[in-house]
Motif scaffolding. Structure first.
Motif, mmCIF file in Angstrom:
data_model
loop_
_atom_site.group_PDB
_atom_site.id
_atom_site.type_symbol
_atom_site.label_atom_id
_atom_site.label_comp_id
_atom_site.label_asym_id
_atom_site.label_seq_id
_atom_site.Cartn_x
_atom_site.Cartn_y
_atom_site.Cartn_z
ATOM 1 N N ALA A 283 3.648 -10.019 -10.769
ATOM 2 C CA ALA A 283 3.297 -10.672 -9.501
ATOM 3 C C ALA A 283 2.808 -9.620 -8.485
ATOM 4 O O ALA A 283 2.020 -8.742 -8.860
ATOM 5 C CB ALA A 283 4.467 -11.502 -8.984
ATOM 6 N N CYS A 284 3.305 -9.675 -7.258
ATOM 7 C CA CYS A 284 2.779 -8.781 -6.214
ATOM 8 C C CYS A 284 3.118 -7.310 -6.462
ATOM 9 O O CYS A 284 2.549 -6.430 -5.822
ATOM 10 C CB CYS A 284 3.287 -9.198 -4.843
ATOM 11 N N SER A 285 4.075 -7.047 -7.359
ATOM 12 C CA SER A 285 4.414 -5.648 -7.673
ATOM 13 C C SER A 285 3.563 -5.119 -8.828
ATOM 14 O O SER A 285 3.803 -4.003 -9.319
ATOM 15 C CB SER A 285 5.896 -5.529 -8.045
ATOM 16 N N GLY A 286 2.599 -5.899 -9.281
ATOM 17 C CA GLY A 286 1.833 -5.561 -10.488
ATOM 18 C C GLY A 286 1.155 -4.198 -10.443
ATOM 19 O O GLY A 286 1.088 -3.489 -11.456
ATOM 20 N N PHE A 287 0.642 -3.810 -9.278
ATOM 21 C CA PHE A 287 -0.048 -2.524 -9.223
ATOM 22 C C PHE A 287 0.953 -1.373 -9.371
ATOM 23 O O PHE A 287 0.698 -0.405 -10.089
ATOM 24 C CB PHE A 287 -0.860 -2.385 -7.928
ATOM 25 N N LEU A 288 2.102 -1.478 -8.722
ATOM 26 C CA LEU A 288 3.105 -0.404 -8.822
ATOM 27 C C LEU A 288 3.650 -0.300 -10.246
ATOM 28 O O LEU A 288 3.819 0.804 -10.779
ATOM 29 C CB LEU A 288 4.262 -0.637 -7.840
ATOM 30 N N TYR A 289 3.898 -1.434 -10.862
ATOM 31 C CA TYR A 289 4.370 -1.419 -12.250
ATOM 32 C C TYR A 289 3.307 -0.784 -13.162
ATOM 33 O O TYR A 289 3.630 -0.004 -14.050
ATOM 34 C CB TYR A 289 4.641 -2.852 -12.732
ATOM 35 N N SER A 290 2.043 -1.145 -12.938
ATOM 36 C CA SER A 290 0.952 -0.642 -13.792
ATOM 37 C C SER A 290 0.774 0.864 -13.621
ATOM 38 O O SER A 290 0.561 1.596 -14.598
ATOM 39 C CB SER A 290 -0.363 -1.345 -13.440
ATOM 40 N N LEU A 291 0.878 1.322 -12.373
ATOM 41 C CA LEU A 291 0.728 2.755 -12.109
ATOM 42 C C LEU A 291 1.856 3.537 -12.797
ATOM 43 O O LEU A 291 1.627 4.590 -13.394
ATOM 44 C CB LEU A 291 0.756 2.992 -10.597
ATOM 45 N N ASP A 292 3.049 2.995 -12.730
ATOM 46 C CA ASP A 292 4.191 3.662 -13.358
ATOM 47 C C ASP A 292 4.016 3.710 -14.876
ATOM 48 O O ASP A 292 4.307 4.731 -15.508
ATOM 49 C CB ASP A 292 5.487 2.929 -12.999
ATOM 50 N N LEU A 293 3.509 2.627 -15.452
ATOM 51 C CA LEU A 293 3.293 2.614 -16.904
ATOM 52 C C LEU A 293 2.181 3.598 -17.279
ATOM 53 O O LEU A 293 2.297 4.334 -18.274
ATOM 54 C CB LEU A 293 2.928 1.196 -17.355
ATOM 55 N N ALA A 294 1.119 3.640 -16.485
ATOM 56 C CA ALA A 294 0.033 4.597 -16.736
ATOM 57 C C ALA A 294 0.598 6.013 -16.765
ATOM 58 O O ALA A 294 0.211 6.848 -17.602
ATOM 59 C CB ALA A 294 -1.045 4.472 -15.659
ATOM 60 N N ASP A 295 1.520 6.272 -15.859
ATOM 61 C CA ASP A 295 2.140 7.602 -15.798
ATOM 62 C C ASP A 295 2.837 7.937 -17.128
ATOM 63 O O ASP A 295 2.788 9.088 -17.581
ATOM 64 C CB ASP A 295 3.134 7.634 -14.635
ATOM 65 N N LYS A 296 3.465 6.945 -17.754
ATOM 66 C CA LYS A 296 4.156 7.205 -19.029
ATOM 67 C C LYS A 296 3.138 7.605 -20.110
ATOM 68 O O LYS A 296 3.403 8.478 -20.928
ATOM 69 C CB LYS A 296 4.956 5.977 -19.489
ATOM 70 N N TYR A 297 1.967 6.963 -20.116
ATOM 71 C CA TYR A 297 0.923 7.340 -21.088
ATOM 72 C C TYR A 297 0.396 8.741 -20.791
ATOM 73 O O TYR A 297 0.156 9.526 -21.692
ATOM 74 C CB TYR A 297 -0.222 6.320 -21.064
#
Ligand code: UT7
Length: 326
Positions: free
Chosen positions: A113-127
């Motif tokens: 939902a509205c936190s989607g960008f923060l979640y996505s950025l954090d996941l990108a960081d793991k990659y």
């Protein structure tokens, strides 16, 4: 020095059509005064044909790629924070991949939902941590106007359409994402939700449900959002040994100016350090933080070494905060 995930290009795309508070006065029983004082919103953008979620997401991505000087073929992964793509399958990320010609990427959506960008950025960081040379597109794109009940004044004045994007890659110079602090609480799902398309399985059809519009218990969400965002921000800063004074710019999710003001007060941070564009676009869910980062970046508000603080709250509930050395 270790590798961090740095934002190397930003972009955004807003539909052309502006829907103002006075336009809404003609549609539902509301007033510019009520909307402005309760939410801070003056205008929002509404997508038309050719401005679908994947299309505006692709344009935001192309602008971010141009700024980063990165070719589409160099992108290894596309993550899109969205809950309003024009298709359920394929993902918005795959549609954007096709649109921009990112032929070497794999791609998927993130629904937080509205936190989607923060979640996505954090996941990108793991990659990036496992593959530092990877270049990733992190996008937030939404078309909330298609899921808004335009007869419900409690919700229809709040939302808008838009997209924002960042290109991220590994940096060994100390800049990039320092930490994120993410949370969910599914017990509270029914305070803010949107159903899927009606089930085709007769056993699962629920005639009592009234369509697939955004449904919200505004007051409850408001109270929870204020506390949750403030707590996650304070915990994050504390865990990193960073004082609020050291933060150069805060980019909060743009849901309600009163939530943002409350956060500003609790942080004890001066209001000039808070980026606000809610008056122009309303609440664009997963796109809101990404659009605001791009605007702040293009306005020259982010300088090398600045500390950028992000925070968001949305349906799920989902919420959290991130701190970035620019
Ligand atoms: O992005 C995801 C997270 N979402 C949020 O964070 C949103 C959180 N919630 C909010 O932003 C606020 O709760 C709202 C802006 C949605 C509502 O503000 P409020 O101060 O909580 O108002 P309320 O819902 O308590 O409503 C107050 C009054 C009610 O009338 P009565 O019952 O007091 O007579 C509403 O019917 O305002 C009325 N009202 C409106 N009046 C004019 C509700 N919507 C409208 C409207 N225009 N659009």
């Amino acid at each position: 020095m270790g590798c961090r995930t740095a934002i190397v290009g930003t972009g955004s795309c807003l539909p052309e059509k502006i829907l103002s508070n006075s336009d809404l006065e003609k549609m539902v029983d509301t007033s510019d005064e009520w909307i402005t004082t309760r939410t801070g919103i003056k205008n929002r953008r509404i997508a038309k044909k050719g401005e679908e979620t994947s299309r505006i997401g692709a344009i935001a991505a192309q602008r971010a790629l141009a700024m980063a000087g990165v070719a589409p073929e160099e992108i290894g992964l596309i993550i899109v924070g969205t809950m309003t793509c024009e298709m359920t399958m394929p993902s918005c990320a795959c549609l954007i991949q096709k649109e921009i010609g990112a032929t070497n990427a794999f791609a998927f959506d993130m629904n937080a939902a509205c936190s989607g960008f923060l979640y996505s950025l954090d996941l990108a960081d793991k990659y990036i941590q496992s593959t530092p040379e990877m270049k990733i597109l992190v996008i937030g794109s939404e078309n909330l106007s298609s899921r808004t009940n335009w007869q419900d004044r409690n919700t229809c004045v709040l939302f808008g359409d838009g997209a924002g994007a960042c290109v991220v890659s590994g940096s060994h110079e100390g800049r990039g994402l320092l930490a994120s602090n993410l949370f969910s609480d599914g017990k509270l799902w029914n305070l803010l939700y949107m159903e899927s398309a009606r089930s085709m399985n007769p056993d699962l059809v629920r005639p009592e449900r009234n369509g697939s519009y955004i449904q919200m218990s505004g007051k409850d969400v408001f109270k929870y959002a204020v506390r949750a965002m403030e707590d996650s921000v304070l915990q994050l800063l504390d865990s990193q040994g960073i004082s609020a004074d050291e933060v150069s710019l805060v980019v909060p999710h743009q849901a309600n100016i009163r939530i943002i003001n409350s956060l500003t007060e609790r942080l004890g941070i001066s209001s000039e350090k808070i980026y606000i564009n809610i008056h122009k676009y309303g609440n664009t869910s997963a796109a809101s933080v990404a659009i605001a980062i791009d605007e702040a970046n293009r306005a020259g508000l982010l300088k090398d070494d600045d500390l950028l603080l992000l925070c968001a709250f949305g349906g799920g509930f989902t919420w959290g905060a991130s701190i970035i050395r620019w």
